[in-house]
Design an enzyme around this catalytic site. Structure first.
Site, mmCIF file in Angstrom:
data_model
loop_
_atom_site.group_PDB
_atom_site.id
_atom_site.type_symbol
_atom_site.label_atom_id
_atom_site.label_comp_id
_atom_site.label_asym_id
_atom_site.label_seq_id
_atom_site.Cartn_x
_atom_site.Cartn_y
_atom_site.Cartn_z
ATOM 1 N N ASP A 23 0.706 -1.141 -0.001
ATOM 2 C CA ASP A 23 0.127 0.100 -0.030
ATOM 3 C C ASP A 23 0.785 1.350 -0.056
ATOM 4 O O ASP A 23 2.059 1.197 0.572
ATOM 5 C CB ASP A 23 -0.839 0.016 1.417
ATOM 6 C CG ASP A 23 -2.076 0.975 1.104
ATOM 7 O OD1 ASP A 23 -2.316 1.584 0.003
ATOM 8 O OD2 ASP A 23 -2.747 1.057 2.134
ATOM 9 N N HIS A 43 2.782 3.794 -8.894
ATOM 10 C CA HIS A 43 2.526 2.226 -9.196
ATOM 11 C C HIS A 43 3.610 1.426 -10.071
ATOM 12 O O HIS A 43 3.906 0.555 -9.889
ATOM 13 C CB HIS A 43 1.211 2.300 -10.083
ATOM 14 C CG HIS A 43 0.199 2.423 -9.392
ATOM 15 N ND1 HIS A 43 -0.393 2.087 -8.187
ATOM 16 C CD2 HIS A 43 -1.051 3.163 -9.723
ATOM 17 C CE1 HIS A 43 -1.472 2.365 -7.756
ATOM 18 N NE2 HIS A 43 -1.961 3.048 -8.661
ATOM 19 N N ASN A 93 -10.755 -3.225 -6.039
ATOM 20 C CA ASN A 93 -10.154 -2.278 -6.782
ATOM 21 C C ASN A 93 -10.723 -1.736 -8.213
ATOM 22 O O ASN A 93 -10.430 -0.769 -8.802
ATOM 23 C CB ASN A 93 -8.549 -2.655 -7.043
ATOM 24 C CG ASN A 93 -7.670 -2.557 -5.980
ATOM 25 O OD1 ASN A 93 -6.788 -3.261 -5.906
ATOM 26 N ND2 ASN A 93 -7.866 -1.802 -4.969
HETATM 27 C C1 FPP Z 1 -1.507 0.538 -3.399
HETATM 28 O O1 FPP Z 1 -1.313 1.977 -3.801
HETATM 29 C C2 FPP Z 1 -1.175 -0.346 -4.448
HETATM 30 C C3 FPP Z 1 -2.124 -1.040 -5.173
HETATM 31 C C4 FPP Z 1 -3.308 -0.620 -5.732
HETATM 32 C C5 FPP Z 1 -1.790 -2.419 -5.258
HETATM 33 C C6 FPP Z 1 -0.358 -2.841 -5.559
HETATM 34 C C7 FPP Z 1 0.170 -2.302 -6.862
HETATM 35 C C8 FPP Z 1 1.243 -2.583 -7.514
HETATM 36 C C9 FPP Z 1 2.625 -2.613 -6.740
HETATM 37 C C10 FPP Z 1 1.519 -2.357 -8.931
HETATM 38 C C11 FPP Z 1 1.211 -3.586 -9.848
HETATM 39 C C12 FPP Z 1 1.895 -4.977 -9.120
HETATM 40 C C13 FPP Z 1 2.344 -6.002 -9.945
HETATM 41 C C14 FPP Z 1 2.404 -7.158 -9.482
HETATM 42 C C15 FPP Z 1 2.295 -5.825 -11.611
HETATM 43 P P1 FPP Z 1 -2.389 2.840 -3.572
HETATM 44 O O2 FPP Z 1 -2.816 3.235 -4.856
HETATM 45 O O3 FPP Z 1 -3.646 2.309 -2.632
HETATM 46 O O4 FPP Z 1 -1.649 4.002 -2.459
HETATM 47 P P2 FPP Z 1 -2.320 5.152 -1.824
HETATM 48 O O5 FPP Z 1 -3.122 4.410 -0.712
HETATM 49 O O6 FPP Z 1 -1.400 5.806 -1.246
HETATM 50 O O7 FPP Z 1 -3.195 5.833 -2.665
#
Ligand code: FPP
Length: 252
Positions: free
Chosen positions: A32, A49, A80
């Site tokens: 996260d 990302h 998501n």
């Molecule tokens: C959280 O950040 C992350 C995600 C939505 C999932 C994790 C995705 C990745 C690491 C990239 C894709 C992964 C692979 C394996 C190809 P957020 O957007 O929720 O962050 P925030 O809470 O700070 O907004």
């Protein structure tokens, strides 16, 4: 100088010589904080990302080298889909790229890919890519990398219940004989070692519908570090904390 037990310094001499996994066989991570990482740096979310994928690449490599048997990463939850369409497109694009660019390295490093969640609902080209990667890496045995895609623990348990109910209806199992082993075996994580350590980055203190059954006796580790900044040192710190815990599994 050797560090006494209880030190949080992951770079201590002891941490270097001791088993770097501290006995953890299976680690899961709620990755996260990509968005906040980008915001802090005045960059577009998409770059957060992208940087998150780089962190995935590094951590998978490090975990394999350490001797972790299985690592499960929460890449895309069933919730998501509620994100803006362009962000979903970005995440799916990164997933495509990641599988295409890293599949050779998975093979070279003995990494078996597994996917948990209802990934068949993703775009058909991604499903094809995934199926190809699952096939190609099926016999690798150094570490299993399980990626959670379109995953929700409640959905996973619901699907398990449905398959067990179908087996009962067909006379394959008596309802009174159904035990926790039947449930575990019907989950997407069947065959993985028990979950030892569940890590969540970015300071949020919740499980967000991730591995709810599997986390029954896992140790939990929360860090304020945002996912793109989570590196080898952070993983060592989490494992050190795991190693210092007294796991009793309900006993005393
Ligand atoms: C959280 O950040 C992350 C995600 C939505 C999932 C994790 C995705 C990745 C690491 C990239 C894709 C992964 C692979 C394996 C190809 P957020 O957007 O929720 O962050 P925030 O809470 O700070 O907004």
């Amino acid at each position: 100088m050797p560090t006494k037990k209880g030190s949080t310094d992951p770079d201590s001499d002891m941490a270097q010589v001791a088993d770097p996994t501290h006995g953890a066989r299976h680690i899961a991570i709620i990755m996260d904080g990509n968005g906040r990482w980008a915001k802090k740096k005045h960059l577009p979310r998409a770059l957060g990302h992208k940087k998150g994928v780089e962190a995935v690449r590094d951590i998978v490599r490090v975990a394999g080298e350490m001797g972790i048997e299985a690592m499960t990463l929460y890449a895309f939850s069933s919730e998501n889909w509620n994100r803006p369409a362009d962000e979903i497109t970005d995440l799916m694009g990164l997933l495509r790229q990641y599988i295409q660019s890293d599949i050779d390295e998975f093979d070279e490093n003995g990494i078996r890919l597994k996917v948990i969640g209802n990934y068949k609902a993703l775009d058909s080209d991604i499903v094809q890519l995934i199926d190809g990667a699952l096939d190609r890496t099926a016999n690798n045995d150094r570490m299993t990398l399980a990626i959670a895609l379109n995953y929700g623990a409640q959905d996973e348990m619901l699907r398990a219940v449905q398959s067990i109910a179908a087996a009962a209806k067909n006379g394959e199992v008596n309802p009174q004989d159904i035990d926790i082993h039947h449930v575990s075996a019907a989950l997407d994580t069947a065959g993985l070692p028990p979950l030892d350590l569940l890590i969540r980055t970015s300071g949020e203190l919740r499980l967000s519908n991730f591995l709810l059954w599997q986390a029954a006796y896992s140790e939990l580790y929360f860090t304020d570090t945002l996912w793109p900044d989570f590196d080898k040192r952070e993983l060592q710190r989490a494992l050190k904390s795991f190693g210092d815990r007294d796991r009793r599994f309900g006993g005393r």
